[in-house]
Design a protein around this motif. Sequence first.
Motif, PDB file in Angstrom:
ATOM      1  N   ILE B  49       0.845  -1.205   0.000  1.00 38.09           N
ATOM      2  CA  ILE B  49       0.000   0.000   0.000  1.00 38.09           C
ATOM      3  C   ILE B  49       0.874   1.247   0.000  1.00 38.09           C
ATOM      4  CG2 ILE B  49      -1.878   1.231   1.205  1.00 38.09           C
ATOM      5  CD1 ILE B  49      -2.605  -1.625   0.137  1.00 38.09           C
ATOM      6  N   TYR B  50       0.572   2.175  -0.899  1.00 33.50           N
ATOM      7  CA  TYR B  50       1.329   3.428  -0.943  1.00 33.50           C
ATOM      8  C   TYR B  50       0.603   4.453  -0.084  1.00 33.50           C
ATOM      9  CZ  TYR B  50       4.297   7.118  -2.712  1.00 33.50           C
ATOM     10  OH  TYR B  50       5.218   8.139  -2.800  1.00 33.50           O
ATOM     11  N   ASP B  51       1.236   4.852   0.990  1.00 31.04           N
ATOM     12  CA  ASP B  51       0.554   5.744   1.928  1.00 31.04           C
ATOM     13  C   ASP B  51       1.505   6.854   2.367  1.00 31.04           C
ATOM     14  OD1 ASP B  51      -1.082   6.919   3.752  1.00 31.04           O
ATOM     15  OD2 ASP B  51      -1.041   5.273   5.203  1.00 31.04           O
ATOM     16  N   VAL B  52       1.148   8.081   2.002  1.00 33.50           N
ATOM     17  CA  VAL B  52       1.950   9.226   2.450  1.00 33.50           C
ATOM     18  C   VAL B  52       1.145  10.093   3.425  1.00 33.50           C
ATOM     19  CG1 VAL B  52       3.528   9.377   0.477  1.00 33.50           C
ATOM     20  CG2 VAL B  52       1.287  10.453   0.327  1.00 33.50           C
ATOM     21  N   GLY B  53       0.084   9.489   3.947  1.00 29.28           N
ATOM     22  CA  GLY B  53      -0.807  10.215   4.849  1.00 29.28           C
ATOM     23  C   GLY B  53      -0.094  10.787   6.063  1.00 29.28           C
ATOM     24  N   GLU B  54       0.782   9.985   6.665  1.00 26.64           N
ATOM     25  CA  GLU B  54       1.481  10.444   7.865  1.00 26.64           C
ATOM     26  C   GLU B  54       2.442  11.592   7.547  1.00 26.64           C
ATOM     27  OE1 GLU B  54       1.260   9.819  11.205  1.00 26.64           O
ATOM     28  OE2 GLU B  54      -0.589   8.867  10.547  1.00 26.64           O
ATOM     29  N   LEU B  55       3.077  11.480   6.366  1.00 29.81           N
ATOM     30  CA  LEU B  55       4.027  12.530   5.964  1.00 29.81           C
ATOM     31  C   LEU B  55       3.315  13.866   5.758  1.00 29.81           C
ATOM     32  CD1 LEU B  55       6.485  11.030   3.339  1.00 29.81           C
ATOM     33  CD2 LEU B  55       7.012  11.971   5.571  1.00 29.81           C
ATOM     34  N   GLY B  56       2.063  13.780   5.365  1.00 28.74           N
ATOM     35  CA  GLY B  56       1.308  14.999   5.071  1.00 28.74           C
ATOM     36  C   GLY B  56       0.841  15.737   6.311  1.00 28.74           C
ATOM     37  N   LYS B  57       0.928  15.063   7.462  1.00 29.77           N
ATOM     38  CA  LYS B  57       0.475  15.718   8.702  1.00 29.77           C
ATOM     39  C   LYS B  57       1.542  16.699   9.191  1.00 29.77           C
ATOM     40  CE  LYS B  57      -2.573  12.005  10.083  1.00 29.77           C
ATOM     41  NZ  LYS B  57      -2.648  10.726  10.782  1.00 29.77           N
ATOM     42  N   ILE B  58       1.107  17.901   9.473  1.00 24.74           N
ATOM     43  CA  ILE B  58       2.043  18.937   9.910  1.00 24.74           C
ATOM     44  C   ILE B  58       1.678  19.389  11.319  1.00 24.74           C
ATOM     45  CG2 ILE B  58       2.747  21.327   9.478  1.00 24.74           C
ATOM     46  CD1 ILE B  58       2.622  20.624   6.495  1.00 24.74           C
ATOM     47  N   ASP B  59       2.696  19.476  12.163  1.00 28.87           N
ATOM     48  CA  ASP B  59       2.504  19.948  13.528  1.00 28.87           C
ATOM     49  C   ASP B  59       1.827  21.325  13.489  1.00 28.87           C
ATOM     50  OD1 ASP B  59       2.717  20.924  16.062  1.00 28.87           O
ATOM     51  OD2 ASP B  59       4.867  20.513  16.305  1.00 28.87           O
ATOM     52  N   PRO B  60       0.635  21.457  14.116  1.00 24.06           N
ATOM     53  CA  PRO B  60      -0.071  22.752  14.065  1.00 24.06           C
ATOM     54  C   PRO B  60       0.772  23.918  14.575  1.00 24.06           C
ATOM     55  CG  PRO B  60      -1.438  21.050  15.047  1.00 24.06           C
ATOM     56  CD  PRO B  60      -0.091  20.449  14.865  1.00 24.06           C
ATOM     57  N   ASN B  61       1.751  23.626  15.458  1.00 21.85           N
ATOM     58  CA  ASN B  61       2.604  24.697  15.988  1.00 21.85           C
ATOM     59  C   ASN B  61       3.499  25.303  14.910  1.00 21.85           C
ATOM     60  OD1 ASN B  61       1.716  24.532  18.664  1.00 21.85           O
ATOM     61  ND2 ASN B  61       2.950  22.674  18.932  1.00 21.85           N
ATOM     62  N   LEU B  62       3.693  24.559  13.820  1.00 21.69           N
ATOM     63  CA  LEU B  62       4.561  25.066  12.742  1.00 21.69           C
ATOM     64  C   LEU B  62       3.782  25.917  11.736  1.00 21.69           C
ATOM     65  CD1 LEU B  62       6.660  21.845  11.970  1.00 21.69           C
ATOM     66  CD2 LEU B  62       7.310  23.776  13.406  1.00 21.69           C
ATOM     67  N   ILE B  63       2.452  25.885  11.832  1.00 19.64           N
ATOM     68  CA  ILE B  63       1.639  26.637  10.860  1.00 19.64           C
ATOM     69  C   ILE B  63       1.491  28.081  11.341  1.00 19.64           C
ATOM     70  CG2 ILE B  63      -0.609  26.776   9.708  1.00 19.64           C
ATOM     71  CD1 ILE B  63      -0.757  23.716   9.930  1.00 19.64           C
ATOM     72  N   LEU B  64       2.014  29.004  10.551  1.00 19.57           N
ATOM     73  CA  LEU B  64       2.063  30.411  10.951  1.00 19.57           C
ATOM     74  C   LEU B  64       0.968  31.248  10.284  1.00 19.57           C
ATOM     75  CD1 LEU B  64       5.925  30.929  10.519  1.00 19.57           C
ATOM     76  CD2 LEU B  64       4.713  30.081  12.530  1.00 19.57           C
ATOM     77  N   TYR B  65       0.242  30.668   9.348  1.00 18.89           N
ATOM     78  CA  TYR B  65      -0.739  31.442   8.578  1.00 18.89           C
ATOM     79  C   TYR B  65      -2.120  30.807   8.697  1.00 18.89           C
ATOM     80  CZ  TYR B  65       2.949  34.114   6.203  1.00 18.89           C
ATOM     81  OH  TYR B  65       3.991  34.960   5.904  1.00 18.89           O
ATOM     82  N   LYS B  66      -3.114  31.604   8.390  1.00 20.69           N
ATOM     83  CA  LYS B  66      -4.459  31.026   8.255  1.00 20.69           C
ATOM     84  C   LYS B  66      -5.157  31.678   7.058  1.00 20.69           C
ATOM     85  CE  LYS B  66      -7.415  33.921  11.083  1.00 20.69           C
ATOM     86  NZ  LYS B  66      -8.336  34.032  12.170  1.00 20.69           N
ATOM     87  N   GLU B  67      -6.111  30.928   6.521  1.00 19.00           N
ATOM     88  CA  GLU B  67      -6.838  31.445   5.367  1.00 19.00           C
ATOM     89  C   GLU B  67      -7.722  32.595   5.846  1.00 19.00           C
ATOM     90  OE1 GLU B  67      -8.527  28.266   3.130  1.00 19.00           O
ATOM     91  OE2 GLU B  67      -8.751  29.519   1.345  1.00 19.00           O
ATOM     92  N   SER B  68      -7.523  33.768   5.232  1.00 15.70           N
ATOM     93  CA  SER B  68      -8.132  34.961   5.809  1.00 15.70           C
ATOM     94  C   SER B  68      -9.274  35.536   4.978  1.00 15.70           C
ATOM     95  CB  SER B  68      -7.060  36.037   5.976  1.00 15.70           C
ATOM     96  OG  SER B  68      -6.424  36.268   4.738  1.00 15.70           O
ATOM     97  N   ALA B  69      -9.548  34.958   3.847  1.00 16.19           N
ATOM     98  CA  ALA B  69     -10.628  35.482   2.995  1.00 16.19           C
ATOM     99  C   ALA B  69     -11.186  34.334   2.173  1.00 16.19           C
ATOM    100  CB  ALA B  69     -10.080  36.570   2.078  1.00 16.19           C
TER     101      ALA B  69
END
Lengths: 192, 356
Positions: B49-69
């Motif tokens: 099974i090809y699974d990159v699901g775990e790699l795609g998860k990003i620590d929320p503390n590293l996310i500095l932006y949010k969608e604003s519009a």
Amino acid sequence: MSKHSEQTPGRRQILIAALRYGALGLLGATGGAAVFARKKNNTQNTVWQIDPEICIACGNCATYCVLEESAVKCMHAYAVCGYCRICFGFFGPEPADINEGAENQLCPTGAIKRSFVEDPYYEYTIDESLCMGCGKCVKGCSTFGNGALYLQVRHDRCLNCNECSIAAACPSGAFKRVPADKPYLLKRVDHV
Amino acid sequence: MKMNRRLATANTKILIAGLIAVAIVVAVIAVVRFDTTGKKGSGLGQEFIYDVGELGKIDPNLILYKESAPAINTRFTKCRAIALAPQGTIYVAGDKAIRKFDESGNDLGEIKLADAPMCLTIDTDGKIYIAMKNYVQVYGNPPKPLATWQNLGSDAVLTSIAVSKNDVFVADAGNRIVHRFDKTGKLSNRIGARDKDKNISGFVVPSPYFDLAVARDGLLRVTNPGQHRIEAYTFDGDLEFWWGQFSAGVQGFCGCCNPVNFAILQDETFVTCEKGLIRVKICDPEGAFVGVVAGPEQLVEGGPSRVSEFGPASQAPGFDVAVNTSGRIFVLDTIKNVVRIFTRTSQKNNSDITFP
């Protein structure tokens, strides 16, 4: 007496009816035979193949084929390939190192060979005797790369069953009948 | 004797009935379990099974932006590139047109083109430089065609264009080279050809994603996606330095060839876009990872697993990115053909984090 003779068909009428129905039956049989022959002819002149633009490499090809070793194998479109140093059809998503060590490879059966061409390019070839058509490399290549790796039915192995069991189990409808004189659906070079 | 015969006959009947019952049960189970449609999956083990699901998860503390519009619908069936005019108008290239929007998504007009545009840039005087597959067209402000430059040949695949005070730079993924033109369309020189004496290894561009931008330090920045780095060149073609490395982790560039696109913020930090695992990240001018704008979970419905479920015909494409002077980031989602707008919410800098 005359009433009775009106209701009971005479010998001639029976013969005419028999001829009429016999002719109808013959016509039906001839038509049916023609349709059957045409269908049989179609089956003989077409073969099963996977449309690489529709295939999602689900893995069903590896297990649904009636053959013990699936007739579906991975193919490599060299003209589409980027000859990448870090090929995600060859390496797992998190390779420990960038070399041919088994622990770094994506293919569970080691069916892809990596060979150095010139810095920084590498060539990848499929060992079909090891490939079982699981499509794991196809997913890796199409997710990150150009999609140079893709699955095809190999006609030196395929029995061309009338009702292909992989075709029935194909979730994307990628299996189709193609003319026997053009039995492969090869990937095109135009990548833009 | 008669009694025993009757008993034997009865036992045989019970045995036969039992056998028939077992056969029916087995048949029913077989019919129920038999999967002719493949809905139950391949039955292959986890190693297949090809699974990159775990790699795609990003620590929320590293996310500095949010969608604003709200996302801006470009109404294109295939959008390719985004650029911002100096005053902030959003230009999107797609199908056979350029469409203009303001930040609220209001439609400001359209320029119809004869060919499909690959990329575009807007000069300070409002002129629009549009690269088709193998030639450049210049439009004035208001939009009317001013010039069509020389055709660069059938091998050319132009993927990015940028302007400086006197020059126009065009990235050619097909020839793996950067063309430098003056503003009249005269070719000045080519940048990035393999040259051992100049310590230039050459661009490795496996797929048609090859981006460039002119930085405020007066150097040209060009992606070298097959080498997982961004390189800095003088306008005359000398390689000054480069940064970037391969890593499946968030701090590096994942896949065979990334980053696919980038933009430079006012403070000289870089916004990079990756394909495969679609990630938009911030790197400082030396290339150190600062944080994430959005990861696969924010950018792709269903996350990275969904991307790898696409058929090859709709391969995970490269998103494009542009920035405005106030630091807002405009991500062109080439799957949904929309522009998504992100604003910084955290001033955290993660460049001192040590990744395993």
